[in-house]
Scaffold this active site. Structure first.
Site, PDB file in Angstrom:
ATOM      1  CG  ASP A  35    -100.938  35.712 -49.831  1.00  0.00           C
ATOM      2  OD1 ASP A  35    -100.226  34.906 -50.462  1.00  0.00           O
ATOM      3  OD2 ASP A  35    -100.509  36.779 -49.357  1.00  0.00           O
ATOM      4  CB  ALA A  82     -96.759  42.640 -56.340  1.00  0.00           C
ATOM      5  CE1 TYR A 148     -91.852  44.274 -58.164  1.00  0.00           C
ATOM      6  CE2 TYR A 148     -90.328  46.130 -58.180  1.00  0.00           C
ATOM      7  CZ  TYR A 148     -91.413  45.477 -57.629  1.00  0.00           C
ATOM      8  OH  TYR A 148     -92.067  46.032 -56.559  1.00  0.00           O
ATOM      9  CG  ASN A 177     -85.356  49.830 -51.400  1.00  0.00           C
ATOM     10  OD1 ASN A 177     -85.484  50.657 -52.291  1.00  0.00           O
ATOM     11  ND2 ASN A 177     -84.757  48.669 -51.594  1.00  0.00           N
ATOM     12  CB  ILE A 207     -72.066  44.826 -50.290  1.00  0.00           C
ATOM     13  CG1 ILE A 207     -72.416  45.065 -48.824  1.00  0.00           C
ATOM     14  CG2 ILE A 207     -72.395  46.046 -51.146  1.00  0.00           C
ATOM     15  CD1 ILE A 207     -71.837  46.346 -48.236  1.00  0.00           C
TER      16      ILE A 207
HETATM   17  C1  UD1 Z   1     -86.936  46.552 -53.388  1.00  0.00           C
HETATM   18  C2  UD1 Z   1     -88.078  45.552 -53.354  1.00  0.00           C
HETATM   19  C3  UD1 Z   1     -89.032  45.832 -54.478  1.00  0.00           C
HETATM   20  C4  UD1 Z   1     -89.496  47.272 -54.333  1.00  0.00           C
HETATM   21  C5  UD1 Z   1     -88.297  48.211 -54.373  1.00  0.00           C
HETATM   22  C6  UD1 Z   1     -88.708  49.656 -54.136  1.00  0.00           C
HETATM   23  C7  UD1 Z   1     -87.714  43.320 -52.454  1.00  0.00           C
HETATM   24  C8  UD1 Z   1     -87.252  41.943 -52.729  1.00  0.00           C
HETATM   25  N1  UD1 Z   1     -87.570  44.193 -53.474  1.00  0.00           N
HETATM   26  O1  UD1 Z   1     -86.138  46.370 -54.579  1.00  0.00           O
HETATM   27  O2  UD1 Z   1     -90.146  44.952 -54.393  1.00  0.00           O
HETATM   28  O3  UD1 Z   1     -90.411  47.595 -55.331  1.00  0.00           O
HETATM   29  O4  UD1 Z   1     -87.407  47.857 -53.320  1.00  0.00           O
HETATM   30  O5  UD1 Z   1     -89.521  49.756 -53.016  1.00  0.00           O
HETATM   31  O6  UD1 Z   1     -88.203  43.627 -51.379  1.00  0.00           O
HETATM   32  N2  UD1 Z   1     -78.167  43.925 -52.012  1.00  0.00           N
HETATM   33  C9  UD1 Z   1     -76.921  43.552 -51.525  1.00  0.00           C
HETATM   34  N3  UD1 Z   1     -76.803  42.343 -50.914  1.00  0.00           N
HETATM   35  C10 UD1 Z   1     -77.847  41.468 -50.774  1.00  0.00           C
HETATM   36  C11 UD1 Z   1     -79.118  41.845 -51.284  1.00  0.00           C
HETATM   37  C12 UD1 Z   1     -79.243  43.088 -51.895  1.00  0.00           C
HETATM   38  O7  UD1 Z   1     -75.946  44.305 -51.644  1.00  0.00           O
HETATM   39  O8  UD1 Z   1     -77.651  40.393 -50.188  1.00  0.00           O
HETATM   40  C13 UD1 Z   1     -78.322  45.266 -52.596  1.00  0.00           C
HETATM   41  C14 UD1 Z   1     -78.890  45.257 -54.008  1.00  0.00           C
HETATM   42  O9  UD1 Z   1     -77.867  45.048 -54.959  1.00  0.00           O
HETATM   43  C15 UD1 Z   1     -79.499  46.668 -54.067  1.00  0.00           C
HETATM   44  C16 UD1 Z   1     -79.937  46.934 -52.624  1.00  0.00           C
HETATM   45  O10 UD1 Z   1     -79.250  45.997 -51.817  1.00  0.00           O
HETATM   46  O11 UD1 Z   1     -78.498  47.619 -54.418  1.00  0.00           O
HETATM   47  C17 UD1 Z   1     -81.427  46.746 -52.419  1.00  0.00           C
HETATM   48  O12 UD1 Z   1     -81.796  45.491 -52.955  1.00  0.00           O
HETATM   49  P1  UD1 Z   1     -83.199  44.791 -52.571  1.00  0.00           P
HETATM   50  O13 UD1 Z   1     -83.369  44.790 -51.108  1.00  0.00           O
HETATM   51  O14 UD1 Z   1     -83.251  43.499 -53.308  1.00  0.00           O
HETATM   52  O15 UD1 Z   1     -84.269  45.829 -53.086  1.00  0.00           O
HETATM   53  P2  UD1 Z   1     -84.571  46.517 -54.510  1.00  0.00           P
HETATM   54  O16 UD1 Z   1     -84.019  45.704 -55.635  1.00  0.00           O
HETATM   55  O17 UD1 Z   1     -84.132  47.937 -54.394  1.00  0.00           O
END
Ligand code: UD1
Length: 318
Positions: A35, A82, A148, A177, A207
């Site tokens: 790491d 990653a 990504y 996720n 959100i």
């Molecule tokens: C995540 C992972 C990514 C992985 C993918 C599929 C992380 C940082 N990203 O991406 O590595 O490859 O799942 O497994 O773990 N959102 C909000 N409010 C916030 C933060 C996020 O509304 O404060 C929303 C985002 O707009 C999105 C959803 O939550 O619609 C998920 O976002 P996020 O948790 O960042 O994950 P992914 O971008 O889907």
């Protein structure tokens, strides 16, 4: 099956890597973990470092000679390390590419050189991009819409090419996720950890967009299960979705989290949609069920309950 196996885990101090390391060690494997501590934390290795079967190497998967050296006696590589954030990949596409693509090529080259039995690659549902056709099956077109997602797709293609050209045994796991203990509360982390952090600080949940986006949130123990099965089964050259198979909208996730923490007093704020986000993500997991015997043990609610109880015991959002 993993007893006495010599395993290399990249990204071992991170959220998923450290959970995987703990389970491999419980099953009697010998684990070397690498790491660069960019996202990882030494706290995540408290359990692992208690035994004599674990060794941590602080270094980077972009360092080929280091990888070659530490993988000499290895039988299985779990390539988990990653660059993981979609929004950060938009700011730093070159770094994302260097880690996720060049780092993966390094892993494949050392796997060939050191005759490693199998390489299991942590990929992502983000390779699918946006599609109206759900649930997502592994053979659907892949149209990533972020640097990504593009880098993960390139990593997958290299895995497949090394399998076809050199007969290297590779397996690709597309995670959906992942959430659970040790996920960091940082702006570039997953939404569940960010929201729990906000709840702890009495801040409103934010959100991005109207909250009708949905994700197939998957508890980390199920992802670990998928990895172990991929290591054990006599399968290679395949791609598997590893998800819960039960999507939830961001609006419903926020409501569930506030209910479980008894914090319905907190506000939910909507802001602009986030660039690079896909709208819906929902895994068809029948291939993993049929070929790996993968059966998720958690849905969002039971996973969140276990995660919240872990946080209250550990008071830890490292
Ligand atoms: C995540 C992972 C990514 C992985 C993918 C599929 C992380 C940082 N990203 O991406 O590595 O490859 O799942 O497994 O773990 N959102 C909000 N409010 C916030 C933060 C996020 O509304 O404060 C929303 C985002 O707009 C999105 C959803 O939550 O619609 C998920 O976002 P996020 O948790 O960042 O994950 P992914 O971008 O889907």
């Amino acid at each position: 099956m993993l007893k006495d196996k010599r395993i290399l885990i990249t990204g071992v101090a991170g959220f998923i890597g450290s959970n995987l390391a703990d389970r491999c060690l419980e099953l009697g494997a010998n684990v070397i973990g690498i790491d660069n501590m960019f996202n990882g934390s030494i706290h995540n290795l408290k359990n692992a470092q208690q035994g004599k079967d674990f060794q941590l190497v602080k270094g980077d998967i972009r360092d080929y000679s280091l990888l070659l050296e530490i993988s000499k006696e290895i039988e299985i590589i779990y390539h988990v390390g990653a660059f993981t954030s979609v929004p950060q990949s938009i700011i730093m596409p070159e770094t994302c590419n260097a880690v996720n693509v060049n780092g993966t090529i390094n892993i494949l080259n050392v796997a060939r050189k050191n005759d490693i039995e199998k390489v299991i690659f942590s990929s992502s549902s983000s390779v699918y991009g946006d599609t109206n056709k759900l649930p997502l099956t592994e053979d659907m077109p892949r149209n990533p819409i972020s640097p990504y997602g593009t880098s993960k797709l390139a990593g997958e293609s290299y895995m497949q090419s090394f399998h076809h050209i050199y007969g290297l045994k590779t397996i690709i796991l597309r995670y959906f996720n992942v959430f659970g203990p040790r996920q960091k509360d940082s702006p570039y982390s997953g939404v569940t950890a960010i929201w729990i952090g906000r709840i702890q600080r009495n801040e409103p949940l934010v959100i991005f967009g109207n909250g009708e986006n949905s994700r197939d949130f998957t508890y980390v123990k199920d992802v670990v299960q998928g990895n172990l099965l991929a290591g054990e089964k006599n399968v290679s050259g395949e791609i598997f979705n590893i998800g819960a198979g039960s999507p939830i909208s961001l609006n419903n996730l926020a409501a569930l989290l506030l209910r479980l923490t008894n914090r319905q007093d907190l506000l939910i704020k909507h802001t602009d949609p986030r660039p690079g986000d896909i709208i819906h993500s929902y895994a068809d997991i029948s291939k993993a069920k049929n070929q790996l015997d993968f059966i998720p043990q958690y849905d969002q609610k039971s996973g969140l309950k276990e995660y919240l109880s872990w946080i209250s015991k550990n008071n830890d959002m490292t």
